[in-house]
Motif scaffolding. Structure first.
Motif, PDB file in Angstrom:
ATOM      1  N   LYS A 194      -9.198   7.040   0.944  1.00 50.13           N
ATOM      2  CA  LYS A 194      -8.372   7.169  -0.130  1.00 50.13           C
ATOM      3  C   LYS A 194      -8.157   5.712  -0.812  1.00 50.13           C
ATOM      4  CE  LYS A 194      -5.661  10.346  -2.580  1.00 50.13           C
ATOM      5  NZ  LYS A 194      -5.423  11.645  -2.506  1.00 50.13           N
ATOM      6  N   LEU A 195      -7.571   4.704  -0.160  1.00 48.51           N
ATOM      7  CA  LEU A 195      -7.408   3.351  -0.476  1.00 48.51           C
ATOM      8  C   LEU A 195      -8.755   2.889  -0.951  1.00 48.51           C
ATOM      9  CD1 LEU A 195      -5.122   2.181   2.590  1.00 48.51           C
ATOM     10  CD2 LEU A 195      -4.467   2.725   0.102  1.00 48.51           C
ATOM     11  N   SER A 196      -9.850   3.071  -0.641  1.00 44.89           N
ATOM     12  CA  SER A 196     -11.224   2.604  -1.111  1.00 44.89           C
ATOM     13  C   SER A 196     -11.603   3.029  -2.679  1.00 44.89           C
ATOM     14  CB  SER A 196     -12.376   2.983  -0.281  1.00 44.89           C
ATOM     15  OG  SER A 196     -12.579   4.396  -0.512  1.00 44.89           O
ATOM     16  N   ALA A 197     -10.697   3.998  -2.973  1.00 43.79           N
ATOM     17  CA  ALA A 197     -10.767   4.439  -4.552  1.00 43.79           C
ATOM     18  C   ALA A 197      -9.625   3.797  -5.423  1.00 43.79           C
ATOM     19  CB  ALA A 197     -10.567   5.944  -4.503  1.00 43.79           C
ATOM     20  N   CYS A 198      -9.083   2.923  -4.691  1.00 39.76           N
ATOM     21  CA  CYS A 198      -7.825   2.087  -5.616  1.00 39.76           C
ATOM     22  C   CYS A 198      -8.074   0.678  -5.643  1.00 39.76           C
ATOM     23  CB  CYS A 198      -6.551   2.469  -4.722  1.00 39.76           C
ATOM     24  SG  CYS A 198      -5.857   4.230  -4.637  1.00 39.76           S
ATOM     25  N   ASP A 199      -7.507  -0.020  -6.736  1.00 40.07           N
ATOM     26  CA  ASP A 199      -7.465  -1.255  -6.741  1.00 40.07           C
ATOM     27  C   ASP A 199      -6.092  -1.766  -6.035  1.00 40.07           C
ATOM     28  OD1 ASP A 199      -9.474  -1.668  -8.527  1.00 40.07           O
ATOM     29  OD2 ASP A 199      -8.497  -1.511  -9.931  1.00 40.07           O
ATOM     30  N   LEU A 200      -6.528  -2.482  -4.809  1.00 36.94           N
ATOM     31  CA  LEU A 200      -5.552  -3.027  -4.078  1.00 36.94           C
ATOM     32  C   LEU A 200      -5.035  -4.471  -4.192  1.00 36.94           C
ATOM     33  CD1 LEU A 200      -6.747  -1.223  -0.547  1.00 36.94           C
ATOM     34  CD2 LEU A 200      -5.122  -0.396  -2.209  1.00 36.94           C
ATOM     35  N   PHE A 201      -3.739  -4.645  -3.924  1.00 42.44           N
ATOM     36  CA  PHE A 201      -3.005  -5.788  -4.113  1.00 42.44           C
ATOM     37  C   PHE A 201      -2.226  -6.092  -3.005  1.00 42.44           C
ATOM     38  CE2 PHE A 201      -4.245  -4.964  -8.407  1.00 42.44           C
ATOM     39  CZ  PHE A 201      -4.605  -5.988  -8.995  1.00 42.44           C
ATOM     40  N   ALA A 202      -2.136  -7.307  -2.417  1.00 38.74           N
ATOM     41  CA  ALA A 202      -1.349  -7.471  -1.178  1.00 38.74           C
ATOM     42  C   ALA A 202      -0.729  -8.823  -0.944  1.00 38.74           C
ATOM     43  CB  ALA A 202      -2.022  -7.288   0.064  1.00 38.74           C
ATOM     44  N   THR A 203       0.454  -8.827  -0.627  1.00 40.67           N
ATOM     45  CA  THR A 203       0.904 -10.269  -0.051  1.00 40.67           C
ATOM     46  C   THR A 203      -0.056 -10.987   0.899  1.00 40.67           C
ATOM     47  OG1 THR A 203       2.250  -9.541   1.305  1.00 40.67           O
ATOM     48  CG2 THR A 203       3.345 -10.172  -0.888  1.00 40.67           C
ATOM     49  N   GLY A 204      -0.298 -12.359   0.983  1.00 42.11           N
ATOM     50  CA  GLY A 204      -1.297 -12.961   1.835  1.00 42.11           C
ATOM     51  C   GLY A 204      -1.533 -12.538   3.101  1.00 42.11           C
ATOM     52  N   THR A 205      -0.497 -12.695   3.947  1.00 44.02           N
ATOM     53  CA  THR A 205      -0.555 -12.230   5.461  1.00 44.02           C
ATOM     54  C   THR A 205      -0.952 -10.789   5.634  1.00 44.02           C
ATOM     55  OG1 THR A 205       0.813 -14.010   6.120  1.00 44.02           O
ATOM     56  CG2 THR A 205       0.339 -12.722   7.771  1.00 44.02           C
ATOM     57  N   THR A 206      -0.307  -9.959   4.854  1.00 46.17           N
ATOM     58  CA  THR A 206      -0.408  -8.432   4.956  1.00 46.17           C
ATOM     59  C   THR A 206      -1.874  -8.287   4.420  1.00 46.17           C
ATOM     60  OG1 THR A 206       1.868  -7.841   4.217  1.00 46.17           O
ATOM     61  CG2 THR A 206       0.353  -6.243   4.114  1.00 46.17           C
ATOM     62  N   GLY A 207      -2.152  -8.579   3.311  1.00 46.01           N
ATOM     63  CA  GLY A 207      -3.630  -8.579   3.086  1.00 46.01           C
ATOM     64  C   GLY A 207      -4.648  -9.082   4.109  1.00 46.01           C
ATOM     65  N   LEU A 218     -12.540  -2.572   2.690  1.00 43.37           N
ATOM     66  CA  LEU A 218     -11.517  -2.579   1.513  1.00 43.37           C
ATOM     67  C   LEU A 218     -11.435  -3.816   0.838  1.00 43.37           C
ATOM     68  CD1 LEU A 218      -8.389  -0.716   3.193  1.00 43.37           C
ATOM     69  CD2 LEU A 218     -10.455   0.503   1.628  1.00 43.37           C
ATOM     70  N   GLN A 219     -11.460  -3.611  -0.346  1.00 41.73           N
ATOM     71  CA  GLN A 219     -11.304  -4.765  -1.507  1.00 41.73           C
ATOM     72  C   GLN A 219      -9.968  -4.733  -1.452  1.00 41.73           C
ATOM     73  OE1 GLN A 219     -14.143  -6.541  -2.277  1.00 41.73           O
ATOM     74  NE2 GLN A 219     -15.115  -5.104  -0.789  1.00 41.73           N
ATOM     75  N   VAL A 220      -9.570  -5.917  -1.164  1.00 42.75           N
ATOM     76  CA  VAL A 220      -7.859  -6.559  -1.351  1.00 42.75           C
ATOM     77  C   VAL A 220      -7.914  -7.657  -1.981  1.00 42.75           C
ATOM     78  CG1 VAL A 220      -5.873  -6.807  -0.067  1.00 42.75           C
ATOM     79  CG2 VAL A 220      -7.452  -5.100   0.781  1.00 42.75           C
ATOM     80  N   LYS A 221      -7.119  -7.738  -3.027  1.00 46.46           N
ATOM     81  CA  LYS A 221      -6.853  -8.820  -3.814  1.00 46.46           C
ATOM     82  C   LYS A 221      -5.620  -9.534  -3.219  1.00 46.46           C
ATOM     83  CE  LYS A 221      -6.391 -11.944  -7.310  1.00 46.46           C
ATOM     84  NZ  LYS A 221      -7.082 -13.237  -7.122  1.00 46.46           N
ATOM     85  N   ARG A 222      -5.860 -10.658  -2.357  1.00 45.59           N
ATOM     86  CA  ARG A 222      -4.709 -11.229  -1.750  1.00 45.59           C
ATOM     87  C   ARG A 222      -4.227 -12.130  -2.501  1.00 45.59           C
ATOM     88  NH1 ARG A 222      -6.752 -14.329   3.254  1.00 45.59           N
ATOM     89  NH2 ARG A 222      -4.505 -14.584   3.375  1.00 45.59           N
TER      90      ARG A 222
END
Length: 127
Positions: free
Chosen positions: A28-41, A51-55
């Motif tokens: 489900k997350l792979s179908a979303c644009d993900l943003f995260a704080t640095g360490t969490t990402g 997963l593509q996560v914008k840190r």
């Protein structure tokens, strides 16, 4: 139709739970644009490299404010923020500001895994 944008944030004691949540819900997350704080990402990417996560920056170094700015710009649809209610937070003011923005801009906001699952259940897959 744009993809659903989700911000992922977790306090230190909840980072493992966030990484596990991402692994459980990776499809489900792979179908979303993900943003995260640095360490969490970093922890999510380590557990789910597909997963593509914008840190962004680490929370105490401005990452909470960066996510808040994205919320204010209308670029975030949901905030998943695993909060640790038992540990003192030196940057508690930043945390309160972030959750306040989630309320002001009326986005879906989950503060624990059960609610986060409910938020994800409402996301329609792209066709």
């Amino acid at each position: 139709m744009r993809r659903t944008a989700i911000a992922l944030v977790a306090h230190d004691a909840k980072k493992d739970a966030m990484a596990e949540f991402a692994a459980t819900h990776r499809l489900k997350l792979s179908a979303c644009d993900l943003f995260a704080t640095g360490t969490t990402g970093a922890r999510v990417i380590e557990r789910c490299p597909e997963l593509q996560v914008k840190r962004l920056k680490s929370g105490p170094l401005g990452g909470d404010q960066q996510i808040g700015a994205l919320i204010a710009e209308g670029r975030i649809d949901a905030l998943i923020f695993f909060v640790d209610p038992l540990s003192p937070m030196p940057h508690d003011v930043d945390v309160k500001a972030l959750t306040r923005l989630g309320l002001v801009y009326d986005i879906a906001m989950a503060l624990n895994p059960v609610t986060a699952e409910m938020v994800l259940a409402m996301i329609e897959p792209l066709t």
